[in-house]
Design a protein around this motif. Structure first.
Motif: not given
Length: 418
Positions: A281-296
């Motif tokens: 689900g990780t993606q690369q776009f022309a927008q600021s770095f963001g963490v959308n899901k972080q689930l260990p």
């Protein structure tokens, strides 16, 4: 002259007043079900079998029925208090003797059993250490206050948005202590087999238009060294490379996806323990770095801090590490004929041949009601109605006494005839 009718009426009125008095006395008893005296007339048998001119000889008590209607449910400050909303009884055990109750005022014994004020223990299904309820023979419910064992982290779901506008860097120069050698990073606590916390930090270095090298540190120490790298010696090695298509979507078919991170620890726990980082689900776009899901996954040890009862009877414990675990499940029993139950006091009934066999299941199933935690079911006695019934029963008693008085006067008149 016959005094039978009046005497039977007096006896019936007296029993009715006793039932009303008992109802009034228990109007504040939790889970109490009001009683109602039901009457039947009495006729003497005749040789001819004709009842055209038959006169009854009074009344008799057919039965004293309990009305198992729902009582009002009110809030309580005790999380162990439970109210049944609907059909069913709590199944209790007193030294192996089974009884049934609607009074859900419970407390913990010194051994951890859930019990009533009289010492009868609530029964249900116990759960194992993993919170799986073992449905089988009901057992006395006991709250296990043992610490929740830790679980090592094995999987880390991480969904990011990487900024395609970032500059391309040389990953050979990566240094976790130098923010100019990487583009972005994020961190998360993970746990070893003993529950010790470690900080896993991942770094992302853009090496081409759609390529990012991934590095990691364990408590600040880089993961993955190449002793042959000169210069510099022992330079960190990338865990892998993520590649993105023209639409900015991660290409999962290009390895390594997911990434495997070996965590070396010196705490006495299993080492190394591998953590699989899934960047799906990780993606690369022309927008600021963001963490959308972080689930260990994984967690440290925890102590039981509180518990409550769900509507299906599940006893859910909450631990100091934020985890929840099922400790057991309350069960309910129902009967084809509740009025056939024998009342033994202490808000309890026992099964009889008239009541039928108990049908036991989880709350909310098989027509049973639900269980509400921190609630109590009040007595279903309508105090106003009972006071009116008391007046009626009193008049009934007086009227029957009057018939005896009248019969006595007539008899006295006959005796005085000359």
């Amino acid at each position: 002259m016959s005094f039978q009718q009046g005497l039977s009426g007096l006896n019936a009125a007296s029993k009715s007043l006793e039932a009303i008095g008992n109802n009034v006395a228990n109007s504040g008893t939790v889970g109490f079900k009001q009683s109602q005296v039901q009457f039947a007339d009495i006729y003497a048998s005749t040789l001819s079998g004709s009842g055209a001119a038959q006169i009854g000889i009074g009344t008799q008590i057919a039965r004293v029925a309990q009305l198992f209607s729902q009582g009002n449910i009110t809030a309580s400050n005790n999380p162990l208090d439970m109210a049944i909303n609907g059909d069913g009884f709590f199944r209790m055990s007193s030294g192996g003797t089974i009884s049934y109750a609607r009074n859900g005022q419970f407390e913990l014994s010194k051994e951890g059993f859930i019990q009533s004020a009289s010492g009868a223990r609530l029964t249900g299904y116990m759960a194992d250490a993993n919170g799986v309820v073992a449905i089988g023979a009901p057992a006395e419910l006991k709250i296990n206050k043992a610490d929740l064992a830790p679980e090592a982290t094995t999987k880390y779901e991480l969904k990011l948005t990487l900024d395609s506008r970032k500059n391309v860097l040389n990953s050979a120069n990566f240094n976790p202590d130098d923010p100019t050698t990487f583009n972005d990073s994020t961190s998360v606590p993970v746990y070893d087999s003993l529950g010790n916390s470690h900080i896993l930090r991942t770094f992302y270095v853009k090496t081409a238009g759609g390529e990012w090298d991934v590095f990691a540190t364990n408590d600040g120490v880089p993961i993955g060294y190449d002793p042959a790298a000169v210069p510099p010696a022992n330079a960190p090695v990338a865990l892998g490379t993520m590649q993105f298509g023209p639409g900015g979507v991660l290409i999962p078919s290009i390895p390594p996806t997911p990434l495997v991170v070996p965590m070396d620890v010196s705490t006495g726990a299993t080492t190394p323990f591998n953590i699989v980082i899934d960047h799906t689900g990780t993606q690369q776009f022309a927008q600021s770095f963001g963490v959308n899901k972080q689930l260990p996954d994984g967690f440290p040890p925890g102590t039981l801090t509180a518990f409550n009862v769900a509507s299906d009877g599940s006893i859910v414990g909450r631990y100091s590490n934020g985890k929840v675990n099922v400790l057991g499940q309350v069960i309910l029993s129902s009967f084809a004929n509740p009025n056939g139950l024998q009342n033994i006091g202490d808000n309890q009934w026992v099964e009889t041949a008239e009541s039928g066999v108990a049908l036991t299941s989880a709350p909310g199933s098989s027509g049973l009601g639900s269980v509400q935690s921190a609630r109590i079911e009040e007595s279903n006695v309508d105090l106003t109605a009972e006071l009116v019934n008391m007046i009626t029963a009193q008049r009934y008693y007086q009227a029957n006494a009057q018939t005896i008085k009248t019969q006595d006067q007539i008899l006295q008149t006959l005796v005085n005839l000359r």
